[in-house]
Motif scaffolding. Structure first.
Motif, PDB file in Angstrom:
ATOM      1  N   ARG A  80       3.069 -12.213  10.858  1.00  0.00           N
ATOM      2  CA  ARG A  80       3.585 -10.858  11.062  1.00  0.00           C
ATOM      3  C   ARG A  80       3.132  -9.983   9.899  1.00  0.00           C
ATOM      4  NH1 ARG A  80       9.044 -13.561  10.964  1.00  0.00           N
ATOM      5  NH2 ARG A  80       9.463 -14.056   8.795  1.00  0.00           N
ATOM      6  N   THR A  81       3.063  -8.711  10.158  1.00  0.00           N
ATOM      7  CA  THR A  81       2.632  -7.776   9.124  1.00  0.00           C
ATOM      8  C   THR A  81       3.285  -6.419   9.341  1.00  0.00           C
ATOM      9  OG1 THR A  81       0.738  -6.649   8.120  1.00  0.00           O
ATOM     10  CG2 THR A  81       0.582  -7.128  10.461  1.00  0.00           C
ATOM     11  N   ASN A  82       3.553  -5.720   8.246  1.00  0.00           N
ATOM     12  CA  ASN A  82       4.070  -4.349   8.303  1.00  0.00           C
ATOM     13  C   ASN A  82       3.042  -3.347   7.790  1.00  0.00           C
ATOM     14  OD1 ASN A  82       6.648  -5.050   9.287  1.00  0.00           O
ATOM     15  ND2 ASN A  82       7.316  -5.614   7.230  1.00  0.00           N
ATOM     16  N   ARG A  83       1.788  -3.742   7.809  1.00  0.00           N
ATOM     17  CA  ARG A  83       0.771  -2.891   7.202  1.00  0.00           C
ATOM     18  C   ARG A  83       0.588  -1.562   7.945  1.00  0.00           C
ATOM     19  NH1 ARG A  83      -4.508  -5.692   6.536  1.00  0.00           N
ATOM     20  NH2 ARG A  83      -3.155  -7.426   6.037  1.00  0.00           N
ATOM     21  N   TRP A  84       1.052  -1.492   9.209  1.00  0.00           N
ATOM     22  CA  TRP A  84       0.891  -0.237   9.959  1.00  0.00           C
ATOM     23  C   TRP A  84       2.118   0.660   9.839  1.00  0.00           C
ATOM     24  CZ3 TRP A  84      -3.932  -0.185  10.468  1.00  0.00           C
ATOM     25  CH2 TRP A  84      -4.651  -1.318  10.836  1.00  0.00           C
ATOM     26  N   MET A  85       3.082   0.288   9.019  1.00  0.00           N
ATOM     27  CA  MET A  85       4.280   1.107   8.862  1.00  0.00           C
ATOM     28  C   MET A  85       3.922   2.470   8.245  1.00  0.00           C
ATOM     29  SD  MET A  85       7.810   0.177   6.843  1.00  0.00           S
ATOM     30  CE  MET A  85       8.403  -0.920   8.141  1.00  0.00           C
ATOM     31  N   PRO A  86       4.449   3.554   8.774  1.00  0.00           N
ATOM     32  CA  PRO A  86       4.137   4.888   8.238  1.00  0.00           C
ATOM     33  C   PRO A  86       4.860   5.160   6.922  1.00  0.00           C
ATOM     34  CG  PRO A  86       5.727   5.081  10.012  1.00  0.00           C
ATOM     35  CD  PRO A  86       5.321   3.631   9.962  1.00  0.00           C
ATOM     36  N   SER A  87       4.547   6.293   6.331  1.00  0.00           N
ATOM     37  CA  SER A  87       5.108   6.620   5.016  1.00  0.00           C
ATOM     38  C   SER A  87       6.628   6.694   5.049  1.00  0.00           C
ATOM     39  CB  SER A  87       4.534   7.951   4.514  1.00  0.00           C
ATOM     40  OG  SER A  87       4.829   9.013   5.420  1.00  0.00           O
ATOM     41  N   GLY A  88       7.191   7.219   6.151  1.00  0.00           N
ATOM     42  CA  GLY A  88       8.644   7.318   6.251  1.00  0.00           C
ATOM     43  C   GLY A  88       9.299   5.957   6.246  1.00  0.00           C
ATOM     44  N   GLY A  89       8.683   4.980   6.884  1.00  0.00           N
ATOM     45  CA  GLY A  89       9.217   3.627   6.905  1.00  0.00           C
ATOM     46  C   GLY A  89       9.150   2.963   5.549  1.00  0.00           C
ATOM     47  N   ILE A  90       8.060   3.196   4.832  1.00  0.00           N
ATOM     48  CA  ILE A  90       7.918   2.622   3.494  1.00  0.00           C
ATOM     49  C   ILE A  90       8.956   3.231   2.548  1.00  0.00           C
ATOM     50  CG2 ILE A  90       6.377   2.389   1.506  1.00  0.00           C
ATOM     51  CD1 ILE A  90       4.056   2.436   3.559  1.00  0.00           C
ATOM     52  N   ASN A  91       9.128   4.546   2.627  1.00  0.00           N
ATOM     53  CA  ASN A  91      10.146   5.200   1.796  1.00  0.00           C
ATOM     54  C   ASN A  91      11.543   4.676   2.111  1.00  0.00           C
ATOM     55  OD1 ASN A  91       8.952   7.019  -0.058  1.00  0.00           O
ATOM     56  ND2 ASN A  91       8.398   8.394   1.619  1.00  0.00           N
ATOM     57  N   ASN A 151      12.335   1.702   3.218  1.00  0.00           N
ATOM     58  CA  ASN A 151      12.485   0.370   2.638  1.00  0.00           C
ATOM     59  C   ASN A 151      12.679   0.426   1.134  1.00  0.00           C
ATOM     60  OD1 ASN A 151      12.345  -1.052   5.026  1.00  0.00           O
ATOM     61  ND2 ASN A 151      10.144  -1.420   4.898  1.00  0.00           N
ATOM     62  N   VAL A 152      11.870   1.213   0.455  1.00  0.00           N
ATOM     63  CA  VAL A 152      11.894   1.250  -1.013  1.00  0.00           C
ATOM     64  C   VAL A 152      13.172   1.888  -1.557  1.00  0.00           C
ATOM     65  CG1 VAL A 152      10.760   2.259  -3.039  1.00  0.00           C
ATOM     66  CG2 VAL A 152       9.388   1.215  -1.239  1.00  0.00           C
ATOM     67  N   LYS A 153      13.665   2.915  -0.877  1.00  0.00           N
ATOM     68  CA  LYS A 153      14.780   3.685  -1.426  1.00  0.00           C
ATOM     69  C   LYS A 153      16.139   3.371  -0.806  1.00  0.00           C
ATOM     70  CE  LYS A 153      11.728   7.586  -2.533  1.00  0.00           C
ATOM     71  NZ  LYS A 153      11.415   9.008  -2.279  1.00  0.00           N
ATOM     72  N   PHE A 154      16.152   2.771   0.381  1.00  0.00           N
ATOM     73  CA  PHE A 154      17.424   2.543   1.072  1.00  0.00           C
ATOM     74  C   PHE A 154      17.626   1.076   1.484  1.00  0.00           C
ATOM     75  CE2 PHE A 154      16.339   6.984   1.637  1.00  0.00           C
ATOM     76  CZ  PHE A 154      17.544   7.646   1.415  1.00  0.00           C
ATOM     77  N   ALA A 155      16.731   0.559   2.333  1.00  0.00           N
ATOM     78  CA  ALA A 155      16.946  -0.759   2.928  1.00  0.00           C
ATOM     79  C   ALA A 155      16.852  -1.894   1.910  1.00  0.00           C
ATOM     80  CB  ALA A 155      15.949  -0.983   4.067  1.00  0.00           C
ATOM     81  N   TYR A 156      15.751  -1.943   1.158  1.00  0.00           N
ATOM     82  CA  TYR A 156      15.544  -3.055   0.236  1.00  0.00           C
ATOM     83  C   TYR A 156      16.527  -3.057  -0.928  1.00  0.00           C
ATOM     84  CZ  TYR A 156      11.199  -4.286   2.681  1.00  0.00           C
ATOM     85  OH  TYR A 156      10.286  -4.675   3.621  1.00  0.00           O
ATOM     86  N   GLU A 215      20.347   6.120   6.076  1.00  0.00           N
ATOM     87  CA  GLU A 215      21.676   5.636   5.710  1.00  0.00           C
ATOM     88  C   GLU A 215      22.079   4.435   6.566  1.00  0.00           C
ATOM     89  OE1 GLU A 215      23.554   6.386   3.168  1.00  0.00           O
ATOM     90  OE2 GLU A 215      22.070   7.835   2.450  1.00  0.00           O
ATOM     91  N   LYS A 216      21.685   4.453   7.835  1.00  0.00           N
ATOM     92  CA  LYS A 216      21.979   3.317   8.706  1.00  0.00           C
ATOM     93  C   LYS A 216      21.261   2.061   8.204  1.00  0.00           C
ATOM     94  CE  LYS A 216      21.884   1.744  13.517  1.00  0.00           C
ATOM     95  NZ  LYS A 216      21.319   0.425  13.227  1.00  0.00           N
ATOM     96  N   ALA A 217      20.008   2.227   7.756  1.00  0.00           N
ATOM     97  CA  ALA A 217      19.262   1.086   7.227  1.00  0.00           C
ATOM     98  C   ALA A 217      19.951   0.516   6.001  1.00  0.00           C
ATOM     99  CB  ALA A 217      17.832   1.510   6.879  1.00  0.00           C
ATOM    100  N   LYS A 218      20.477   1.396   5.140  1.00  0.00           N
ATOM    101  CA  LYS A 218      21.208   0.929   3.961  1.00  0.00           C
ATOM    102  C   LYS A 218      22.454   0.162   4.382  1.00  0.00           C
ATOM    103  CE  LYS A 218      22.042   3.866   0.567  1.00  0.00           C
ATOM    104  NZ  LYS A 218      22.716   4.954  -0.193  1.00  0.00           N
ATOM    105  N   HIS A 219      23.225   0.733   5.304  1.00  0.00           N
ATOM    106  CA  HIS A 219      24.456   0.096   5.781  1.00  0.00           C
ATOM    107  C   HIS A 219      24.166  -1.270   6.402  1.00  0.00           C
ATOM    108  CE1 HIS A 219      27.122  -0.862   9.206  1.00  0.00           C
ATOM    109  NE2 HIS A 219      28.092  -0.466   8.403  1.00  0.00           N
TER     110      HIS A 219
END
Length: 451
Positions: free
Chosen positions: A271-282, A284-289, A383-387
């Motif tokens: 599996r890979t997330n290399r096609w994730m757009p900038s919004g998805g990366i942000n 992950n970095v700032k909320f989900a991870y 916020e949902k991703a963080k929760h």
């Protein structure tokens, strides 16, 4: 999605070092990759790597216990995998009196090999493209629910057609966000026994500090054996089962690796997330991870407090603690790396280029708002991703938290069944209840620990 993928990672020459990497479907190696790989030093043909008619390399590369990669290395079903992949089974087979996880274990004869309660090895049989078959049944005028219902029904048909009355496990998965569909046929062997493992001081040397770092100096391996019935078919554990005679096994070389040698990886998961757009990366970095990291650390601290008080509790939770710690370290590393390399900003530049193309007259109606819409979705769900990651992080740390859900699902199946079905389900349901609560509650009571 846990598929068998070919990943070409590193090729070196005496003049320069360079990498050519990707994740490739085995069924397309002949058409897309063979010639290029052979130019770079591959000595195998695509048919020798993946064949549905003859034994090939893919028959020796197996999925270990639902996730890890393992390799068949003998005609007696011997399996090599990572120590951390065998960790749960080794912990399960350990007791405070015979602590194989801490002290190591080596079976001197086949009769001394140890069988954990639940451990499987999955062999990859074949795959095929069913994109046209599935996507030909749906259209853009359908609602999402209508579309999903039709796709699910067709997937069920494909699985039934290829399972050969239950002989094989068939999975149909979507790729590229539902634009392609492939089915994968597997065969599972459930009689898998521990042959040998180094002590934890070797197998987990460096612990979480060195995990996901390079170089590592750990002896990260463990050895198991696959058993079958006398005809080589999958069979539940029995004393008269025999070591599996595999279709193919990897020969072991003692020559070592030389500069310029061709190197590749064939394994799970794919599996890979290399096609994730900038919004998805942000996101992950700032909320989900960050939520994942904090929740994992909280759970790890709670587990360790009680694990340090009693060896039985430590063994019960060893595998879960290791799994949580593995992702905790991984997600923090992802935050650091994605931030350091400014990956979201790099993606955003590519999206600007795409937007220029998408908003040309010929493309605007269909693609003009694609990037804007996708990134708006991520902004709306930050916020949902963080929760969700806080919640899932805590659930991952608690074995008992998920017991009511898993047992409840079994009770629902039991209640919906007829008398014969209930009679079949009841022993397994009781066993699951007893095992779950004995492992996760009794150990604390025995240790005199109040949570």
């Amino acid at each position: 999605m846990k598929k068998l993928w070919m990943c070409l990672l590193l090729i070196t020459t005496s003049f320069a070092a360079f990498a050519d990497e990707g994740m490739w479907f085995l069924m397309y190696l002949k058409r897309l990759n063979e010639a290029d790989m052979q130019k770079k030093g591959l000595r195998l043909s695509a048919e020798e790597i993946y064949s549905i008619n003859n034994s090939s390399l893919k028959d020796a590369i197996v999925q270990f216990n639902g996730g890890c990669t393992a390799e068949i290395v003998s005609d007696q079903g011997l399996v090599f995998t990572n120590h951390h992949c065998g960790y749960g089974a080794i912990a399960e087979l350990s007791t405070p009196e015979n602590d194989h996880l801490t002290n190591g274990f080596w079976a001197k004869t086949k009769s001394e090999e140890l069988k954990p309660k639940s451990l499987s090895v999955r062999f990859f049989v074949r795959m095929d493209d069913v994109s046209k078959r599935i996507l030909g049944l749906v259209n853009n005028k359908m609602t999402e629910d209508e579309r999903n219902k039709i796709i699910a029904a067709e997937i069920a048909k494909i699985q039934k057609e290829n399972s050969e009355n239950g002989k094989y496990v068939v999975e149909v998965k979507s790729f590229y966000q539902g634009n392609e569909y492939y089915y994968f046929v597997y065969q599972d062997y459930n009689d898998v026994r521990l042959v040998g493992t180094p002590p934890n001081s070797i197998g987990k040397f460096g612990g979480d500090t060195d995990n996901w770092e390079w170089p590592r100096h750990t002896g990260d391996f463990s050895i198991f054996r696959v058993y079958a019935d006398k005809n080589g078919n999958p069979a539940e554990y029995a004393q008269d089962n025999v070591p599996l005679k595999p279709k193919h096994f990897l020969p072991v070389s003692l020559k070592g690796v030389q500069e310029g040698d061709f190197a590749m990886i064939l394994g799970y998961p794919g599996r890979t997330n290399r096609w994730m757009p900038s919004g998805g990366i942000n996101q992950n970095v700032k909320f989900a991870y960050p939520a994942w990291v904090e929740a994992s650390k909280t759970g790890m601290d709670a587990m360790k407090k009680f694990m340090d008080q009693d060896q039985a509790v430590k063994l019960n939770y060893a595998s879960k603690y290791s799994q949580v710690a593995n992702y905790w370290k991984n997600r923090q590393g992802m935050i650091d790396a994605l931030t350091l390399h400014k990956t979201a900003a790099s993606k955003a530049k590519d999206e600007v280029k795409f937007d220029k193309w998408a908003n040309q007259a010929a493309n605007k109606a269909e693609y003009g708002d694609v990037i804007k819409t996708i990134n708006a979705f991520y902004s709306a769900t930050n916020e949902k991703a963080k929760h969700d990651n806080y919640l899932m992080g805590m659930i991952r740390s608690s074995a008992i938290a998920t017991l009511p859900y898993s047992i409840g699902s079994g009770l629902e199946v039991y209640a919906a069944g007829d008398e014969a079905r209930r009679k079949d389900i009841l022993p397994r349901l009781k066993s699951a209840i007893d095992a779950g609560y004995e492992k996760n509650v009794y150990a604390f009571r025995r240790a005199g620990i109040n949570r």
